[in-house]
Design an enzyme around this catalytic site. Structure first.
Site, mmCIF file in Angstrom:
data_model
loop_
_atom_site.group_PDB
_atom_site.id
_atom_site.type_symbol
_atom_site.label_atom_id
_atom_site.label_comp_id
_atom_site.label_asym_id
_atom_site.label_seq_id
_atom_site.Cartn_x
_atom_site.Cartn_y
_atom_site.Cartn_z
ATOM 1 N N CYS A 87 11.617 88.492 72.289
ATOM 2 C CA CYS A 87 11.000 88.970 73.528
ATOM 3 C C CYS A 87 9.554 89.434 73.334
ATOM 4 O O CYS A 87 8.894 89.791 74.302
ATOM 5 C CB CYS A 87 11.819 90.114 74.126
ATOM 6 S SG CYS A 87 11.713 91.641 73.191
ATOM 7 N N CYS B 74 7.895 99.033 58.538
ATOM 8 C CA CYS B 74 7.709 100.384 59.059
ATOM 9 C C CYS B 74 7.823 100.296 60.586
ATOM 10 O O CYS B 74 6.922 99.798 61.253
ATOM 11 C CB CYS B 74 6.335 100.894 58.626
ATOM 12 S SG CYS B 74 6.019 102.595 59.099
HETATM 13 ZN ZN LIG Z 1 13.302 91.820 71.554
#
Ligand SMILES: [Zn+2]
Length: 205
Positions: free
Chosen positions: A140, A160
């Site tokens: 996404c 991180c």
């Molecule tokens: Zn996503």
């Protein structure tokens, strides 16, 4: 391979831009090439911004959609130790396993490996006058955090990641699908039920 090529290209483009203006002759750089350095591309799964503003907390929206960073040691998953899978808070795609989480002391959840290499996309980030490698959900396009090369063995990598980009699925709760929760397993659809599994796995401490 493609990622490495693109990273090299971006570096070259940014260097060219940084030095090219004084002579008055700007190199004609195609906008599409410059765009490849940033996250302005299409992702397999998309969500309307209005829906995300309603479904996510302001911090989750800021981090994932505006490439923000939460304060160190403030995120809910920094010291989280349960066994399970960390998923993208926006689309539910599995990103990291708890077995690869380690205490980096940085104040952000840190992992030395991915669930699958293709689950996270890498790109150059030149913000704040430095060069870092940005990590983005490959499904996404949600901003997750950054990747550094000072992690532990065996990979030597340190992902991180902002807690605000993650949802957590506990191991024992992951396998049995509750009856009637039809949309839970499909990570793709932008349906109204999409947020169900994300909020379900979260327990405020
Ligand atoms: Zn996503």
């Amino acid at each position: 391979m493609a990622v490495l090529l693109r990273r090299g290209l971006c570096l070259a483009l940014h260097r060219a831009l940084g030095h090219g203006s004084s002579s008055g002759r700007r190199p004609a750089l195609p906008a599409a090439l410059l765009g490849a350095c940033r996250t302005k591309k299409t992702w397999p799964v998309g969500f309307p911004q209005e829906e995300l503003r309603k479904r996510l907390t302001p911090m989750q929206f800021h981090v994932t959609q505006e490439r923000g960073t939460e304060s160190a040691f403030r995120g809910e998953f920094t010291d989280h130790k349960e066994d399970g899978t960390y998923t993208c808070v926006v689309c539910g795609s599995p990103l990291f396993q708890s077995a690869t989480k380690f205490d980096s002391g940085s104040g952000w959840p840190s992992f030395f490996d991915l669930v699958k290499e293709e689950s996270v996309s890498l790109s150059d980030d030149f913000s704040y006058g430095m060069h870092r490698v940005e990590t983005t959900c490959s499904q996404c396009g949600a901003h997750l955090g950054h990747l550094f090369d000072d992690g532990p063995r065996p990979t030597g990598k340190r992902y991180c990641i902002n807690s605000a980009s993650l949802a957590f699925q506990a191991q024992d709760a992951a396998s049995p699908a509750p009856p009637g929760a039809g949309a839970g397993a499909g990570a793709g659809a932008a349906g109204a039920g999409g947020g169900g599994s994300a909020s379900e796995g979260k327990t405020e401490l």
